[in-house]
Design an enzyme around this catalytic site. Structure first.
Site, mmCIF file in Angstrom:
data_model
loop_
_atom_site.group_PDB
_atom_site.id
_atom_site.type_symbol
_atom_site.label_atom_id
_atom_site.label_comp_id
_atom_site.label_asym_id
_atom_site.label_seq_id
_atom_site.Cartn_x
_atom_site.Cartn_y
_atom_site.Cartn_z
ATOM 1 N N HIS A 101 10.258 -14.906 7.607
ATOM 2 C CA HIS A 101 11.167 -15.445 6.594
ATOM 3 C C HIS A 101 12.340 -16.037 7.380
ATOM 4 C CE1 HIS A 101 9.498 -11.960 4.305
ATOM 5 N NE2 HIS A 101 9.653 -12.696 3.230
ATOM 6 N N ASP A 104 14.818 -13.443 8.402
ATOM 7 C CA ASP A 104 14.415 -12.429 9.392
ATOM 8 C C ASP A 104 14.833 -12.873 10.778
ATOM 9 O OD1 ASP A 104 12.806 -11.436 7.328
ATOM 10 O OD2 ASP A 104 11.016 -12.432 8.114
ATOM 11 N N GLU A 232 1.798 -16.025 -3.169
ATOM 12 C CA GLU A 232 1.387 -14.641 -2.919
ATOM 13 C C GLU A 232 1.609 -13.811 -4.189
ATOM 14 O OE1 GLU A 232 2.780 -12.952 0.810
ATOM 15 O OE2 GLU A 232 2.991 -11.007 -0.165
ATOM 16 N N GLU A 268 -2.487 -10.007 -0.966
ATOM 17 C CA GLU A 268 -2.029 -8.808 -0.242
ATOM 18 C C GLU A 268 -2.622 -7.541 -0.873
ATOM 19 O OE1 GLU A 268 2.009 -8.651 1.066
ATOM 20 O OE2 GLU A 268 2.153 -6.495 0.723
ATOM 21 N N HIS A 271 -0.375 -5.309 -3.044
ATOM 22 C CA HIS A 271 -0.022 -5.981 -4.301
ATOM 23 C C HIS A 271 -1.188 -5.885 -5.290
ATOM 24 C CE1 HIS A 271 3.083 -8.754 -2.072
ATOM 25 N NE2 HIS A 271 3.320 -7.457 -1.922
ATOM 26 N N ASP A 296 -2.523 -10.924 3.333
ATOM 27 C CA ASP A 296 -1.511 -10.025 3.892
ATOM 28 C C ASP A 296 -2.182 -8.665 3.958
ATOM 29 O OD1 ASP A 296 0.399 -11.873 4.322
ATOM 30 O OD2 ASP A 296 1.916 -10.995 3.003
ATOM 31 N N ASP A 307 5.121 -0.165 -3.187
ATOM 32 C CA ASP A 307 4.578 -1.040 -2.153
ATOM 33 C C ASP A 307 4.876 -0.442 -0.778
ATOM 34 O OD1 ASP A 307 3.419 -3.300 -1.150
ATOM 35 O OD2 ASP A 307 5.134 -4.611 -1.489
ATOM 36 N N ASP A 309 3.224 -0.621 1.990
ATOM 37 C CA ASP A 309 2.955 -1.517 3.133
ATOM 38 C C ASP A 309 2.495 -0.779 4.382
ATOM 39 O OD1 ASP A 309 3.501 -3.897 1.823
ATOM 40 O OD2 ASP A 309 5.594 -3.967 2.426
ATOM 41 N N ASP A 339 1.201 -7.636 7.006
ATOM 42 C CA ASP A 339 2.443 -7.407 6.261
ATOM 43 C C ASP A 339 2.548 -5.892 6.052
ATOM 44 O OD1 ASP A 339 4.698 -7.525 4.830
ATOM 45 O OD2 ASP A 339 3.951 -8.806 3.220
#
Ligand code: XUL
Ligand code: CO
Length: 437
Positions: A101, A104, A232, A268, A271, A296, A307, A309, A339
């Site tokens: 991003h 980031d 996404e 993802e 998700h 992802d 989430d 991750d 991700d």
């Protein structure tokens, strides 16, 4: 610059019998599977946000991550230093791609102008590091959800100025993606949804989202960016409902607003779980519409409803994922983007290696197993056989539009009954998959 991971050398493939935790047991980049190398199939990408910006904080506690190269400041110098460390990590890991991003990689300034200047200063280092290492940008994206200005969303904000600000951010991030030779650009609607319908004009918000994406498509053409656009899907978190809630909702939205030719989906795993679907369901939904672009790769925890991750280590998950990816022709512009973040308790830098090595090996196994299932052919043959009544006779006439309700009535009156077809054989098929795991 002193190496940040001095004690770690290049991660090598050592084969399934190796006991070295810092080696691949299954990911052999040059090994050929179904006519392509593993490296070409999987196109692994490291995410900048979790791996280099994740602090380990959660709603109940502060960050825990030990990142000795990071001075914790929001200076450009620190951002540039961090970028160099990121490339040292990605190169030693042997991942061919990374994703970011805008926020980031570079800090926000006091004004849009200053923010863009800081971004440019870091993009310069990213470009030099890409050239030095050969690592490429899989996709770029914009963080239009963290700053308080995005409290009501970005393109779906009730405030038109916020829409304008988000447009400036996407414009700049697309330019940076082009400058870095990025192969795609992702739109994840961070806060593009609502917390309560009591204050929300849903129709207007969705029209604004479509308008925003059309402006992005126009700008993509204007600057000659040839990369793939992705949406996404995610159903909730941070908002109660996000408009891009799942693959089917995204496809419907893209079709309604004439955007489908310009976008593919970035699916993802976590998700999908939050949407009440399996990853396989989401991949098949995207694939059937010709819109399976990238993934992802991560996983959730079924006992935690958010989430999380986590890094993917479940071989069934990677097998089913790769079965769908291979079925729809493999990745073209997309890849397997981790991700995923190490747990708050896994705070040492070396945990970043263990996490990625495990994820890459899990996907390599998934790829090999999926290819073996396809080579065996029994699964595909079973599905083909199951639909055999459509390959001739009345089925073929229905599919080709040769009969209507009248002809079908005449057919059934003559035949008398529709006999139940053969068993679905779910248990037989699950056993068959287990033969390969
Ligand atoms: C959030 C998420 C994002 C996108 C990029 O859940 O997945 O990190 O992948 O904005
Ligand atoms: Co994501």
């Amino acid at each position: 610059m002193k190496p940040a991971f001095a004690e770690i050398s290049q991660i090598a493939y050592e084969g399934a019998t190796s006991k070295n935790a810092l080696a691949f047991k299954h990911y052999n980049p040059e090994e050929v599977v179904e006519g392509k190398t593993m490296k070409e199939h999987l196109r692994f990408a490291v995410v900048y946000w979790h791996t280099f910006r994740g602090t380990g904080s959660d709603p109940f506690g502060a960050g825990t991550m030990q990142r000795p190269w990071d001075d914790g400041s929001a200076s450009v110098k620190n951002a540039q230093q961090r970028a160099r460390v990121a490339f040292e990590f990605i190169r030693k890991l042997g991942a061919p791609y990374y994703c970011w991003h805008d926020r980031d990689v570079a800090p926000e300034g006091k004004s849009l102008k200053e923010t863009n200047q800081k971004f440019d200063a870091v993009v310069k280092v990213l470009k030099a590091e890409q050239q030095r290492t050969g690592i490429k940008l899989l996709w770029g994206t914009t963080n239009a959800f963290s700053h308080p200005r995005f409290v009501h969303g970005a393109s779906t904000s009730c405030n038109a100025d916020v829409f304008a600000f988000a447009a400036c951010q996407v414009k700049k991030a697309m330019e940076a993606t082009l400058e870095l030779g990025g192969e795609g650009y992702t739109f994840w609607g961070g806060r593009e949804g609502y917390m309560t319908l009591l204050n929300t004009d849903m129709k207007r918000e969705q029209e604004h989202l479509a308008k925003f994406l059309h402006l992005a498509v126009d700008y993509k053409k204007a600057i000659g960016f040839k990369g793939q656009f992705y949406i996404e899907p995610k159903p909730k978190e941070p908002t109660k409902h996000q408009y891009d809630s799942d693959a089917a909702a995204c496809l419907n939205f893209l079709r309604e607003y004439d955007l489908l030719p310009h976008f593919k989906l970035n699916i993802e795993t976590n998700h999908a779980t939050l949407a009440g679907h399996t990853m396989q369901h989401e991949l098949e939904t995207a694939g059937a519409a010709g819109a399976l672009g990238s993934i992802d790769a991560n996983t959730g925890d079924e006992l935690l409803g958010w989430d999380t991750d986590q890094f993917p280590t479940n071989i069934y998950l990677t097998t089913y994922t790769m079965l769908s990816v291979l079925k729809y022709g493999g990745f073209k512009t997309g890849g397997v983007n981790f991700d995923a973040k190490v747990r708050r308790e896994s705070f040492e830098p070396i945990d970043l290696f263990y996490a990625h090595i495990g994820g890459m090996d899990a996907f390599a196994r998934g790829l090999k197993i999926a290819a073996a299932i396809r080579k065996d052919g029994r699964l595909a043959e079973f599905v083909k056989e199951r639909y055999a009544s459509w390959d001739g006779g009345i089925g073929a006439k229905i599919e080709s539009g040769k009969v209507g309700f009248k002809e079908l009535e005449a057919y059934m009156l003559k035949k008398g009954e529709a006999e139940p077809s053969t068993s679905g054989r779910q248990e037989y098929l699950e056993n068959l998959i287990n033969e390969f795991i």
